[in-house]
Scaffold this motif. Structure first.
Motif, PDB file in Angstrom:
ATOM      1  N   LEU A   1      46.032  38.313  30.400  1.00 14.92           N
ATOM      2  CA  LEU A   1      45.838  37.586  31.646  1.00 14.92           C
ATOM      3  C   LEU A   1      44.771  38.266  32.496  1.00 14.92           C
ATOM      4  O   LEU A   1      43.864  37.624  33.032  1.00 14.92           O
ATOM      5  N   VAL A   2      44.886  39.580  32.590  1.00 13.94           N
ATOM      6  CA  VAL A   2      43.924  40.336  33.387  1.00 13.94           C
ATOM      7  C   VAL A   2      42.516  40.152  32.808  1.00 13.94           C
ATOM      8  O   VAL A   2      41.559  39.881  33.538  1.00 13.94           O
ATOM      9  N   LEU A   3      42.418  40.289  31.474  1.00 10.77           N
ATOM     10  CA  LEU A   3      41.100  40.132  30.843  1.00 10.77           C
ATOM     11  C   LEU A   3      40.514  38.765  31.139  1.00 10.77           C
ATOM     12  O   LEU A   3      39.337  38.640  31.487  1.00 10.77           O
ATOM     13  N   VAL A   4      41.345  37.750  30.992  1.00 14.25           N
ATOM     14  CA  VAL A   4      40.841  36.399  31.220  1.00 14.25           C
ATOM     15  C   VAL A   4      40.411  36.248  32.665  1.00 14.25           C
ATOM     16  O   VAL A   4      39.356  35.685  32.962  1.00 14.25           O
ATOM     17  N   ILE A   5      41.224  36.789  33.579  1.00 16.77           N
ATOM     18  CA  ILE A   5      40.874  36.663  34.999  1.00 16.77           C
ATOM     19  C   ILE A   5      39.586  37.431  35.305  1.00 16.77           C
ATOM     20  O   ILE A   5      38.680  36.912  35.956  1.00 16.77           O
ATOM     21  N   VAL A   6      39.502  38.655  34.793  1.00 15.97           N
ATOM     22  CA  VAL A   6      38.294  39.454  35.036  1.00 15.97           C
ATOM     23  C   VAL A   6      37.075  38.746  34.456  1.00 15.97           C
ATOM     24  O   VAL A   6      36.039  38.614  35.111  1.00 15.97           O
ATOM     25  N   LEU A   7      37.250  38.262  33.236  1.00 14.56           N
ATOM     26  CA  LEU A   7      36.141  37.568  32.584  1.00 14.56           C
ATOM     27  C   LEU A   7      35.754  36.341  33.389  1.00 14.56           C
ATOM     28  O   LEU A   7      34.574  36.073  33.629  1.00 14.56           O
ATOM     29  N   TYR A   8      36.774  35.637  33.819  1.00 10.93           N
ATOM     30  CA  TYR A   8      36.532  34.435  34.592  1.00 10.93           C
ATOM     31  C   TYR A   8      35.798  34.794  35.883  1.00 10.93           C
ATOM     32  O   TYR A   8      34.840  34.148  36.269  1.00 10.93           O
ATOM     33  N   TYR A   9      36.263  35.864  36.501  1.00  7.62           N
ATOM     34  CA  TYR A   9      35.640  36.285  37.745  1.00  7.62           C
ATOM     35  C   TYR A   9      34.172  36.643  37.510  1.00  7.62           C
ATOM     36  O   TYR A   9      33.280  36.196  38.215  1.00  7.62           O
ATOM     37  N   ILE A  10      33.951  37.457  36.480  1.00  4.59           N
ATOM     38  CA  ILE A  10      32.579  37.886  36.199  1.00  4.59           C
ATOM     39  C   ILE A  10      31.691  36.678  35.914  1.00  4.59           C
ATOM     40  O   ILE A  10      30.588  36.558  36.427  1.00  4.59           O
ATOM     41  N   LEU A  11      32.217  35.771  35.133  1.00  6.95           N
ATOM     42  CA  LEU A  11      31.387  34.638  34.736  1.00  6.95           C
ATOM     43  C   LEU A  11      31.166  33.660  35.878  1.00  6.95           C
ATOM     44  O   LEU A  11      30.090  33.092  36.020  1.00  6.95           O
ATOM     45  N   MET A  12      32.186  33.467  36.688  1.00 10.08           N
ATOM     46  CA  MET A  12      32.070  32.426  37.699  1.00 10.08           C
ATOM     47  C   MET A  12      31.586  32.948  39.050  1.00 10.08           C
ATOM     48  O   MET A  12      31.085  32.192  39.856  1.00 10.08           O
ATOM     49  N   ARG A  13      31.771  34.231  39.292  1.00 11.89           N
ATOM     50  CA  ARG A  13      31.497  34.696  40.643  1.00 11.89           C
ATOM     51  C   ARG A  13      30.338  35.676  40.751  1.00 11.89           C
ATOM     52  O   ARG A  13      29.895  35.976  41.836  1.00 11.89           O
ATOM     53  N   THR A  14      29.898  36.220  39.636  1.00 11.17           N
ATOM     54  CA  THR A  14      28.822  37.205  39.769  1.00 11.17           C
ATOM     55  C   THR A  14      27.498  36.603  39.327  1.00 11.17           C
ATOM     56  O   THR A  14      27.453  35.596  38.626  1.00 11.17           O
ATOM     57  N   ARG A  15      26.453  37.258  39.777  1.00 14.09           N
ATOM     58  CA  ARG A  15      25.123  36.834  39.402  1.00 14.09           C
ATOM     59  C   ARG A  15      24.923  36.932  37.897  1.00 14.09           C
ATOM     60  O   ARG A  15      24.382  36.037  37.255  1.00 14.09           O
ATOM     61  N   PHE A  16      25.450  38.052  37.382  1.00 18.73           N
ATOM     62  CA  PHE A  16      25.319  38.257  35.944  1.00 18.73           C
ATOM     63  C   PHE A  16      26.023  37.133  35.184  1.00 18.73           C
ATOM     64  O   PHE A  16      25.509  36.582  34.223  1.00 18.73           O
ATOM     65  N   GLY A  17      27.238  36.817  35.641  1.00 12.12           N
ATOM     66  CA  GLY A  17      28.000  35.755  34.991  1.00 12.12           C
ATOM     67  C   GLY A  17      27.265  34.439  35.030  1.00 12.12           C
ATOM     68  O   GLY A  17      27.263  33.671  34.060  1.00 12.12           O
ATOM     69  N   ALA A  18      26.628  34.198  36.165  1.00  6.45           N
ATOM     70  CA  ALA A  18      25.881  32.947  36.284  1.00  6.45           C
ATOM     71  C   ALA A  18      24.778  32.910  35.234  1.00  6.45           C
ATOM     72  O   ALA A  18      24.519  31.886  34.608  1.00  6.45           O
ATOM     73  N   LYS A  19      24.146  34.067  35.024  1.00  8.35           N
ATOM     74  CA  LYS A  19      23.099  34.127  33.989  1.00  8.35           C
ATOM     75  C   LYS A  19      23.674  33.797  32.620  1.00  8.35           C
ATOM     76  O   LYS A  19      23.093  33.052  31.845  1.00  8.35           O
ATOM     77  N   VAL A  20      24.836  34.390  32.348  1.00  6.36           N
ATOM     78  CA  VAL A  20      25.455  34.145  31.044  1.00  6.36           C
ATOM     79  C   VAL A  20      25.758  32.666  30.885  1.00  6.36           C
ATOM     80  O   VAL A  20      25.492  32.064  29.846  1.00  6.36           O
TER      81      VAL A  20
END
Lengths: 290, 461, 243, 231, 344
Positions: free
Chosen positions: A150-169
């Motif tokens: 759950l934590v991994l999914v949330i962290v991943l989700y956060y990184i992908l949806m909320r960070t600049r880097f995630g947006a790039k991905v």
């Protein structure tokens, strides 16, 4: 009562399924390749956890923090040697499936040469422990695995949806060429995604080592399961692994109780085929027919 | 350019491998011809083939068996070999845990290396495929661990098995309980037919055979079978099976699995709060070190049925065998840093030892040569007392004229050691000790799970 | 003019809320050339996709020789005699030009040999004889357009639906192609989607104009070019200023 | 500002651009005309590095662009608004804009200016791009281009599939962009309008530049009239 | 054109004749049994890969689950033989029909819904897994994981059993030849499939029924590998669910075909002729040294092949020729002014 226990056990099993599938899904979602050697990377993660644990006896949670960078390095090596040469060729999809099938031979037998065929298992202070929630019994290790997933999914989700880097991905995953035009280094994102995907598998391996013993061909069992989970949840959907895992977990547990444990997997496979025919992009996935 | 060079490189790799393959084939040709030469010149050459799964799913136990055979040969050769004068040589092939590969590799052993005897195979499936090849080439298969009942039911004349078949292992656990009927009655207040028994096994060849034995024996005696269920050993979750067991409330659980599912079962049973008065497991994954590592202390007092007595009372063996036994333990421990697991390494060692110390000498002495025929004749006329067999049972093999009728399932077997038995071993301090039959029992068996065990139903203290 | 070979009746199609084709109706008569024009994104290609059943229509009906062809699969539509080309030429890039055409000939031929005999004639028409043994993927855009036409001709259709086969050609090539299309008119009925106006005007007997999925005009080339709605849609407002 | 010399580009064995040379001056609007398949998009792709040329040079503000990695070109001021928008459909308008802003991060002023220029975008900033209308998508694509703070903004058929009203808006925006000092090089089908706002035009046919003239002259050119305005 | 076709056909027939004669010669040459065994395996896998290629190579649909159909064929003929003493010659036809029925069940929705790429591959794996679980659990019929062996008979044509290798070689050779000739004769279908592989929309626009053609070859392929299943039983004389219905068999067929050259007539055969001996040589030379080394090297060889020669060994002459031509062409085009194009 039994229904509740089925639900609980199913959800915990789903957590394990989801945990081992997160990395696979990330890699497919961004690079659009199916990594057939997924189970073998899991196996390597399990070995790493086994050796670190027997040497230090530290908590597997901590071990997974050590394993993450190690697996990233391995991921990078494989990316450079096997994946990158195949990207952008005419038949990337097919060829990566075949090359990673070849990789299963390589990794399994490398493990065999390095660590022999012996089964190896660790027993942690929490193994076989459980706690009760009303009349429902929950395994500590599995609850751990579920929470970490759950934590991994949330962290991943956060990184992908909320960070600049995630947006790039996400940009790369949606339109590779447009991403280049936006000044995104696609090759770097690919390499990093692959490394992180492999590292996530490694972490999954570490987390499940107290639950399952490890031997060179252990990955075979997990490989197929994670493909089903990922397709069911939606290839490339970052939260799809969790949904797919939960569905498979519940279906298998319920089928095991109501029908036969031996045929439990048949039910999940049939469900999988059904989803493929009706909604091939998976329950949360993107369009598959393009 | 880079592409071309790498193509060239890979081609070169392939060619060089082909070349070295060619070399080995040449040398194998030499070996075969030299073997033939030896025969004609009357020289006795104890030369056998060893086939084990050294890679693939069964690699772990296959390698262990191989190591045991290797050590056996090493120990005998130090004393000069068979009869103290014929050193043993052997060729090894890897069956890759795959029946078809096993068959073709053994065929290669027989046809290019000219081995008269093949020793192996670990897996029953591979054994089945290999035994057929041996039958076609009139080559002896000394099967050490293919326990499936079906193996010897084809009427093949060249396959011999010293240990008991899997269904007998299943029957033995029931026999043990029947043997303890009075005690059971005392504790549970039930006669044997009133006992509720649950049979759970993995659905591979091994678990299936044992489960069938469990079922047939329990049914014969009239036990109440409340659950008879198979599961796939690749499963990640056994909670569904355990939930069913909790509902069925058995007095006895007969369990057969491999390492992963076996330990998974016990862990999840504990997690889900499953309790049972009597739990008997059956060899396979329940007797190996990884299983002990996986479940820790919980392993203690676990009963498991094996075709060999673990840490047996040595008194009943010939003094020479007692020495050999200790020697093997010592050398194995020196070589590999751990004590040999009796149910794997000792079992493989014991049977190879039997072959090289009883069969081979007899063949050479009576037949004047070491060939498939002389060995077969020697085996057919062999009759040994249990004291001469580290496996702990008398030895006499069934023939096509006098096949062995299996008392549990009623099958007809040719080449089976008709006296082969199975043994109840129990974990004490993480190590297996034989507890039944009493003849080999070093320790007193504990039938009911003691209250210290987490699965204990608490029927005894 | 003979009777309508193809009747499109009130056809609509939406993609995710966007009406790509909105209640379009028209008839196509034998041996005529019907031009379909409209700005990019007006729904011309969508219309082709609907007629050939690559997309299923939401509403309306399409009759071919008096028979509804709605719900059939594209291959059946083709075998009935309606063949289309693709705007973005789709050569089978791994196959040679010869084989590309051959594939088109095959469904209508009893044997492969028979089909093979037909290929040269078509290569001749589309002037690809010299490239017969090049792989389709190696052709230039112009050659691809020709191949696309050749493949369509190979199926020996009654109705030929050409989606921008002239776009990208140089003037003299265009003339040549126009001549070819006009010649084909003798035996076939033709629908052309083009946005090179000159072409459409030059060869079409009738023209319909689409804009945002709606048919805004229909008539002879002169009628259409003088239609103010068309001028606005096609050329934008500034064009009106110039005009 | 941009100087291309003797550019040869091929896809595999098929050569697309032949010895192409052209230039764009500072703060100019230049139109590239040509039939479908002439190689216009390929040229733009080569300038931003999606395609590598066989030979030739692309000099931008004195730097050889070919020495700069494709993904570094936007930060050097070379930005393309691709044909068909190529937005990231599953990201919001805001995310699409932000992602273009490069390492420096979102520049508030630029963003405000984009929203001022295209108020529709401000209204839709939280909406997924896949759900926008065609016109809004094109606005967003241009907005995304502006966010990268281009010195040279290239557009590939910005009017594609848009209603005339919207097309006009797009051209208005381009004119406004020019006023802020951005150089514009674009490919268009709407010949009159595009030549109307630009200083110069090139005509590309079969991978070769066949005409280079002032916009006015070009509009009057018979050949151009005949082929592209052929009513 | 006609002449070229004829010449090509002649060349092809000649190739087949040469291969057949060479293989038949093997039955006479006193090779060791092991060498013959390798040759037989090679022919067997050439047959199987040809069948796999018929569906997967020509259409570009990568199936890694063909084991399911092999298993259906093998189990059907073996069960009928053991329980009803039905000759495998008939049993294999029934097995083939059953495999076709199963394939239809899967292929119809797969192709109808246009499943492609990894989705098709994964669905094929799922089918294989389902079949394996069922074979394992239907113990009364299949004896589950215990596997089934073929009752042993001396050479007997009725029982399709021979004591010597040569008859097997002849039988497999005939079937291989039949398969290759079948694929060769299906010229029209091959064209259709190639068109479908390149672009199914464009193919259907030319009047080619995509679904029908795909299902047709899928059924043929299932039928043929099911026959192969029976051969497997008759030759190896033992089957169990994991060996015959596991990922190994199916993946091998794919790898053999791709290494040889998928979507070509003789690619699968060339692939088998390379892969089978190489893996045998690796095993015999390294198998007893360090366990795992031979498969490790095998895996590396596969990866290198896929990266550097994705069109297979059969494409080598083509690649060389094209290199030469393009060099020539380059010199010409730089000199000339004509031509020119774009790829937009």
């Amino acid at each position: 009562m039994i229904v509740l226990q089925i639900l609980a056990s199913g959800i915990l099993l789903g957590g394990i399924y989801a945990l081992i599938s997160v990395g696979l899904n990330l890699i497919f979602g961004v690079i659009k390749i199916v990594n057939m050697a997924h189970g073998e990377f899991l196996m390597i993660g399990m070995y790493a956890a086994y050796f670190i644990y027997t040497a230090t006896q530290i908590n597997v949670g901590l071990i997974s923090i050590i394993i993450f960078p190690l697996m990233m390095v391995l991921g990078y090596i494989i990316y450079r040697l096997v994946i990158k040469p195949l990207l952008g060729t005419a038949e990337t999809e097919t060829n990566t499936i075949l090359a990673t099938s070849g990789l299963t031979f390589v990794l399994q037998n490398l493990a065999l040469m390095l660590w022999t065929a012996d089964y190896r298992a660790i027993k942690t202070p929490t193994s076989s422990q459980s706690f009760s929630l009303g009349k429902i019994m929950l395994s500590v290790d599995r609850t751990y695995a579920f929470l970490i997933c759950l934590v991994l999914v949330i962290v991943l989700y956060y990184i992908l949806m909320r960070t600049r880097f995630g947006a790039k991905v996400r940009a790369v995953s949606q339109d590779k060429n447009a991403a280049i035009l936006m000044g995104i280094n696609v090759n770097f994102i690919y390499a990093l995604t692959f490394c992180v995907g492999i590292a996530l598998v490694g972490v999954a391996g570490a987390i499940i080592t107290p639950i399952f013993s490890v031997y060179p061909s252990v990955g075979v069992f997990f490989g197929t399961a994670s493909f089903i989970v990922v397709v069911l949840g939606g290839l490339g959907s970052f939260t799809g692994a969790l949904l797919g895992g939960l569905i498979i977990g519940l279906v298998e547990t319920a089928a095991g109780v109501l029908a036969s444990a031996e045929l439990a997997q048949v039910f999940s496979l049939l469900l999988f085929l059904l989803v493929l025919f009706v909604k091939p992009q998976g329950l949360l996935g993107k369009n598959a027919r393009v | 350019m880079k592409k071309i060079t790498s193509i060239l490189l890979s081609v070169a790799l392939v060619l060089s491998l082909a070349a070295c393959g060619g070399d080995s084939k040449d040398s194998s040709g030499d070996a075969a011809s030299s073997g033939a030469e030896a025969e004609t010149s009357g020289e006795i050459n104890v030369y056998v083939g060893v086939e084990e799964p050294l890679t693939g799913a069964n690699a772990s136990l296959g390698t262990a068996e191989y190591n045991a055979i290797e050590l056996c040969v090493e120990m005998l050769n130090e004393k000069g070999g068979v009869l103290g004068q014929y050193p043993i040589t052997y060729e090894t092939v890897d069956t890759q845990s795959d029946a078809a590969t096993g068959a073709s590799e053994v065929e290669r052993l027989i046809t290019t290396k000219g081995v008269p005897v093949v020793i192996g195979s670990y897996g029953s499936g591979i054994a089945a495929a290999v035994s057929e090849v041996c039958e076609r080439y009139d080559t002896l298969l000394w099967e050490q661990s293919g326990a499936a009942d079906t193996l010897l039911q084809n009427g093949y004349e060249w396959t011999f098995r010293t240990e008991s078949m899997a269904s007998l292992w299943g029957a033995t656990s029931v026999d043990y309980i029947v043997d303890q009927a009075d005690y059971v009655k005392e504790v549970l207040g039930k006669d044997i037919p009133e006992l509720k028994v649950a049979i759970i096994h993995e659905d591979g060849s091994y678990g299936t055979a044992v489960g069938q034995g469990n079922h047939a024996a329990a049914e014969k005696i009239g036990m109440d079978i409340v659950a008879y269920e198979a599961y796939s050993s690749s499963t990640l979750d056994l909670s569904s099976v355990i939930m069913k067991l909790i509902a069925a409330e058995p007095d006895i659980l007969l369990l057969t699995g491999y390492v992963n599912d076996g330990s998974l079962f016990l862990k999840q049973s504990q997690e889900l709060g499953f309790k049972v008065p009597i739990l008997i497991t059956h060899s396979g994954g329940h007797s190996v070190q990884a299983f002990v590592d996986a479940i820790g202390d919980q392993v203690n007092y676990l009963l498991t049925v094996d075709p060999v007595a673990c840490n047996p009372k040595l008194d009943s063996f010939d003094p020479e065998l007692q020495e050999t036994f200790k020697e093997f333990e010592k050398r194995w421990t020196e070589k590999y840093g751990v004590k040999p697991a009796h149910h794997v390494e000792m079992r493989a060692f014991a049977q190879s030892y039997l072959f090289f110390t009883e069969v081979a000498p007899k063949a050479i002495e009576e037949g004047g040569a070491f060939t498939a025929e002389t060995c077969r004749d020697a085996i057919l006329s062999l009759e040994l007392d249990a004291s001469k067999n580290l496996m702990g049972s008398d030895v006499k093999y069934s023939t096509p004229d006098e096949p062995f009728i299996d008392p549990t399932l009623g099958g007809t077997h040719v080449g089976q050691n008709i006296y082969a038995g199975a043994f109840i071993n129990q974990y004490f301090d993480g190590e297996l000790y034989c507890v039944w039959p009493e003849k080999y029992g070093q320790k007193e068996g504990v039938l009911f799970l003691p209250s210290s065990s987490t699965l204990s139903a608490g029927v005894v203290d | 003019m003979s009777e309508a070979i193809l009747q499109v009746k009130g056809v609509s199609k939406s993609f995710g809320g966007l009406k790509a084709t909105n209640d379009v109706s028209f008839d196509l008569y034998e041996h005529e050339i019907l031009g379909i024009i409209g700005p990019n994104g007006a729904g011309k290609s969508t219309l082709f996709n609907l007629i050939t059943n690559f997309y299923q229509i939401d509403e309306g009906d399409i009759l071919y020789k008096g028979e509804s062809i709605v719900g059939l699969t594209p291959d059946v539509v083709c075998r009935k005699g309606l063949t289309r080309t693709f705007q973005v030429a789709k050569p089978f890039s791994g196959l040679t030009v010869f084989d590309n055409i051959l594939v088109g000939c095959l469904p209508g031929s009893a044997t492969v040999a028979e089909a093979r005999d037909k290929v040269d004639g078509i290569l001749e028409i589309v002037k690809l004889n010299d490239l017969a043994h090049e792989p389709g993927g190696k052709l230039t855009t112009l050659q691809r357009k020709r191949l696309e036409l050749g493949k369509a001709l190979a199926t020996n259709p009654d109705v030929l639906m050409l989606d921008e086969v002239m776009t990208g050609l140089k003037p003299h090539e265009m003339e040549e192609m126009m001549g070819l299309v006009l010649k084909l008119k003798e035996t076939k009925t033709i629908m052309v989607v083009e946005h090179v106006m000159k072409v459409v005007m030059g060869i079409s007997d009738r023209i319909i104009v689409l804009d945002h999925g709606v048919k805004i005009a229909e008539g002879t080339p002169t009628e259409v070019t003088n239609n103010p709605k068309v001028i606005e849609a096609y050329l934008g407002r500034s064009a009106k200023k110039h005009a | 500002m941009l100087k291309i010399e003797n550019l040869n580009v091929a896809y595999g064995d098929t050569q697309v651009l032949w010895d192409l040379s052209l230039h764009v001056k500072e703060n100019e609007i230049v139109t590239l005309l040509g039939p479908n398949g002439a190689g216009k998009t390929t040229l733009l792709h080569t300038i931003c590095g999606l395609v590598s040329p066989l030979s030739g040079s692309i000099i931008f503000q004195g730097k050889n662009l070919l020495d700069i990695k494709p993904y570094h070109r936007p930060e050097n001021g070379v930005v393309l608004v691709p044909e068909g928008r190529k937005l990231f459909p599953k990201m919001t308008v805001q995310e699409n804009l932000s992602i273009a802003a490069g390492k420096a991060g979102v520049d508030k002023d630029t963003q405000d200016w984009v929203f001022e220029l295209m108020p529709r975008l401000a209204e839709r900033r939280k909406q997924l791009c896949g759900t926008l209308s065609g016109g809004e998508q094109q606005m967003c694509a241009i907005g995304r281009g502006i966010m990268a703070k281009p010195k040279l903004l290239m557009l590939d058929e910005p009017s594609l599939g848009l209603a005339p009203l919207i097309v006009e808006q797009v051209f208005d925006i381009l004119t406004k962009l020019k006023q802020t000092g951005i150089t514009i090089f674009f490919v268009e089908q709407f010949v009159e309008q595009s030549l109307g706002i630009s200083e110069r035009g090139y005509l590309l046919e079969d991978g070769r530049i066949v005409l280079e003239e002032d916009s006015e002259t070009m509009l009057g050119n018979d050949y151009v009239k005949q082929v592209y305005l052929g009513i | 054109m006609k002449k070229q076709v004829d010449a090509k056909n002649k060349k092809f027939i000649l190739t087949l004749v040469i291969i057949s004669v060479a293989l038949l010669a093997c039955t006479v040459i006193p090779f060791s049994i092991y060498v013959k065994h390798i040759i037989i395996q090679t022919v067997f896998y050439a047959f199987m890969a040809t069948a796999w290629n018929m569906m997967c190579g020509y259409t570009g649909r990568l199936s890694l689950g063909h084991s399911a159909y092999i298993a259906v064929g093998a189990y059907t003929s073996l069960i009928l033989y053991r329980n009803h003493n039905l000759t495998p010659w008939v049993g294999m036809l029934l097995g083939g029909i059953l495999a076709m029925a199963l394939m239809f069940l899967i292929a119809f929705p797969c192709f109808r819904f246009g499943l492609k790429g990894p989705y098709f591959t994964l669905s094929s794996i799922a089918v294989m897994e389902i079949v394996r679980y069922l074979l394992t659990s239907m113990r009364s019929l299949t004896s589950g994981s215990l596997g089934m062996s073929l009752p042993y008979h001396k050479t007997n044509l009725f029982h399709f059993q021979f004591d010597h290798k040569e008859p097997y070689l002849v039988v497999f050779l005939i079937f291989w030849l039949a398969a290759v000739i079948l694929v060769w004769r299906m010229e029209r279908t091959r064209y259709y499939l190639e068109a479908i592989r390149e672009d199914d929309d464009a193919a259907s626009a030319l009047g080619i029924s995509v679904t029908k053609n795909l299902i047709k070859v899928a059924l043929m392929s299932a039928f043929m590998v099911a026959l192969g299943g029976t051969f497997y039983v008759q030759y190896y004389r033992y089957i169990d669910p994991i060996t015959i219905c596991g990922p190994h068999m199916a993946t091998n067929l794919a790898l053999i075909t791709i290494i040889g050259g998928s979507g070509t007539l003789l690619g699968p055969t060339i692939g088998a002729a390379l892969v089978i001996p190489i893996s045998e040589i690796l095993r015999t030379s390294l198998g007893d040294k360090l366990s795992g080394l031979h498969l490790f090297i095998y895996g590396i060889v596969l990866i290198v092949m896929i990266i550097h020669m994705p069109k297979g060994v059969i494409s080598i002459p083509d690649v060389i020729r094209r290199k030469r031509e393009s060099k020539k062409a380059h010199i010409e085009t730089t000199a000339s002014e004509s031509g020119g194009a774009s790829n937009e």
